[in-house]
Design an enzyme around this catalytic site. Structure first.
Site, mmCIF file in Angstrom:
data_model
loop_
_atom_site.group_PDB
_atom_site.id
_atom_site.type_symbol
_atom_site.label_atom_id
_atom_site.label_comp_id
_atom_site.label_asym_id
_atom_site.label_seq_id
_atom_site.Cartn_x
_atom_site.Cartn_y
_atom_site.Cartn_z
ATOM 1 N N ASN A 10 -11.516 -2.524 0.582
ATOM 2 C CA ASN A 10 -10.164 -3.092 0.669
ATOM 3 C C ASN A 10 -9.636 -2.778 2.058
ATOM 4 O O ASN A 10 -9.268 -1.640 2.339
ATOM 5 C CB ASN A 10 -9.286 -2.451 -0.423
ATOM 6 C CG ASN A 10 -7.827 -2.851 -0.300
ATOM 7 O OD1 ASN A 10 -7.491 -3.788 0.431
ATOM 8 N ND2 ASN A 10 -6.965 -2.145 -1.024
ATOM 9 N N LYS A 12 -6.948 -3.770 3.436
ATOM 10 C CA LYS A 12 -5.470 -3.709 3.512
ATOM 11 C C LYS A 12 -4.994 -4.507 4.740
ATOM 12 O O LYS A 12 -5.609 -5.509 5.085
ATOM 13 C CB LYS A 12 -5.012 -2.253 3.527
ATOM 14 C CG LYS A 12 -5.631 -1.456 2.366
ATOM 15 C CD LYS A 12 -5.033 -0.108 2.162
ATOM 16 C CE LYS A 12 -5.730 0.563 0.986
ATOM 17 N NZ LYS A 12 -5.128 1.824 0.602
ATOM 18 N N HIS A 94 -2.616 -3.861 -6.883
ATOM 19 C CA HIS A 94 -2.819 -2.612 -6.135
ATOM 20 C C HIS A 94 -1.498 -1.834 -6.129
ATOM 21 O O HIS A 94 -0.424 -2.425 -6.034
ATOM 22 C CB HIS A 94 -3.269 -2.937 -4.702
ATOM 23 C CG HIS A 94 -3.747 -1.714 -3.979
ATOM 24 N ND1 HIS A 94 -2.867 -0.791 -3.452
ATOM 25 C CD2 HIS A 94 -4.991 -1.241 -3.727
ATOM 26 C CE1 HIS A 94 -3.565 0.202 -2.914
ATOM 27 N NE2 HIS A 94 -4.851 -0.054 -3.070
ATOM 28 N N GLU A 96 -0.047 -0.245 -3.924
ATOM 29 C CA GLU A 96 0.818 -0.475 -2.760
ATOM 30 C C GLU A 96 1.702 -1.693 -2.992
ATOM 31 O O GLU A 96 2.824 -1.763 -2.497
ATOM 32 C CB GLU A 96 -0.039 -0.620 -1.486
ATOM 33 C CG GLU A 96 -0.539 0.740 -1.029
ATOM 34 C CD GLU A 96 -1.861 0.730 -0.281
ATOM 35 O OE1 GLU A 96 -2.312 -0.341 0.161
ATOM 36 O OE2 GLU A 96 -2.447 1.820 -0.150
ATOM 37 N N GLU A 164 -7.211 3.576 -9.783
ATOM 38 C CA GLU A 164 -6.898 4.199 -8.502
ATOM 39 C C GLU A 164 -5.660 5.085 -8.646
ATOM 40 O O GLU A 164 -4.526 4.576 -8.612
ATOM 41 C CB GLU A 164 -6.600 3.134 -7.453
ATOM 42 C CG GLU A 164 -7.751 2.213 -7.155
ATOM 43 C CD GLU A 164 -7.623 1.616 -5.766
ATOM 44 O OE1 GLU A 164 -8.520 1.803 -4.956
ATOM 45 O OE2 GLU A 164 -6.592 0.971 -5.484
ATOM 46 N N GLY A 170 -5.778 7.294 0.165
ATOM 47 C CA GLY A 170 -5.550 7.627 1.570
ATOM 48 C C GLY A 170 -5.170 9.076 1.822
ATOM 49 O O GLY A 170 -4.706 9.418 2.905
ATOM 50 N N SER A 210 -9.720 7.667 -1.947
ATOM 51 C CA SER A 210 -10.434 8.634 -1.100
ATOM 52 C C SER A 210 -11.928 8.719 -1.397
ATOM 53 O O SER A 210 -12.517 9.799 -1.337
ATOM 54 C CB SER A 210 -9.775 10.018 -1.194
ATOM 55 O OG SER A 210 -8.460 9.961 -0.650
HETATM 56 P P1 PGA Z 1 -8.590 4.849 0.190
HETATM 57 O O1 PGA Z 1 -7.857 3.589 -0.471
HETATM 58 O O2 PGA Z 1 -10.063 4.706 -0.060
HETATM 59 O O3 PGA Z 1 -8.237 4.769 1.649
HETATM 60 O O4 PGA Z 1 -8.041 6.055 -0.465
HETATM 61 C C1 PGA Z 1 -8.305 3.040 -1.679
HETATM 62 C C2 PGA Z 1 -7.477 1.833 -2.036
HETATM 63 O O5 PGA Z 1 -6.265 1.830 -1.801
HETATM 64 O O6 PGA Z 1 -8.013 0.848 -2.576
#
Ligand code: PGA
Length: 249
Positions: A10, A12, A94, A96, A164, A170, A210
């Site tokens: 992803n 983003k 997601h 976010e 997630e 992150g 992560s």
């Molecule tokens: P990350 O993000 O691997 O940077 O923790 C995962 C995601 O948001 O899909």
């Protein structure tokens, strides 16, 4: 190993046409791998990336869409339009977007329905915040998100689930292996109730948050984990490929 792992990157809001060289590098390395591999890119580079990839292993996906096909929705992009430029699947829900855009599970369900109606699979994300985890609400939160985000027509071919935990995205923090497997088992049990035993066994449940080359192998070893949704580490070809390789061993 009879499981076929699914590894999705992803990107983003990262990547421009200058990133095509990294995508080409990932595509070349993917030719050697057996897993299902997808890079969910910003809409602006889906077309260019789709035209550049040649491995027949990597596919390009998108990260969100509007629930309608067309209409007066300034700035939005539909599943049909993303498919038209080469997207082969689309992430929805997601955290976010659930958090910073206020997206409800009902909206996620409408978007996922539109993706499936377009003929593409939807990757539906669920996950609890740190506060919800600390107050013992993880199961309740993820089950409610899944139940309310899952289209009636979802099955093991047109839907992929991604667990997630918001606090793991992150941050470098990852739940324990027992915690990950427990949540995946909980989601699978719910899927058995709403979709039946056969679909619940084969529908893929990815872990995200992560995931890195050095923790992917142990995460992939869990019974109820079918792959990963990778954010930061998917931006670099070497890291993404090293994660994907952990699914081969
Ligand atoms: P990350 O993000 O691997 O940077 O923790 C995962 C995601 O948001 O899909």
């Amino acid at each position: 190993m009879d499981k076929k792992y699914f590894i999705a990157g992803n990107w983003k809001m990262n990547g421009t046409l200058a990133s095509l060289s990294e995508i080409i590098k990932i595509d070349k390395a993917c030719a050697q791998l057996d897993s299902d591999l997808v890079l969910c890119l910003p809409a602006t580079i889906i077309n260019a990336a789709s035209e550049k990839i040649t491995s027949n292993k990597l596919v390009i996906g998108a990260q969100d869409c509007h629930p309608k096909d067309t209409g007066a929705f300034t700035g939005d992009i539909s599943a049909m339009m993303l498919k038209n430029v080469g997207a082969k699947m689309i992430i929805v829900g997601h955290s976010e977007r659930r958090m910073s855009c206020g997206e409800t599970s009902l909206l996620v369900k409408e978007k996922a329905t539109s993706i499936i109606n377009t003929g593409l699979p939807a990757i539906i994300c669920v996950g609890e915040t740190e506060e919800q985890k600390l107050s013992g609400e993880t199961e309740k939160v993820v089950c409610s998100q899944l139940k309310n985000s899952l289209p009636n027509m979802s099955n093991d071919e047109n839907t992929i689930i991604a667990y997630e935990p918001v606090w793991a995205i992150g941050t470098g923090k990852v739940p324990s292996l027992d915690e990950i497997n427990h949540v995946h088992e909980t989601l699978r049990n719910l899927l058995r109730e709403v979709k039946g035993a056969s679909i619940s066994k084969t529908i893929r449940i990815l872990y995200g948050g992560s995931v890195k080359p050095d923790n992917a192998k142990e995460i992939f070893s869990l019974d109820d984990v079918d792959g990963a949704l990778v954010g930061g580490a998917s931006l670099k070809a070497d890291d993404f490929i090293n994660i994907a390789k952990q699914a081969q061993i």
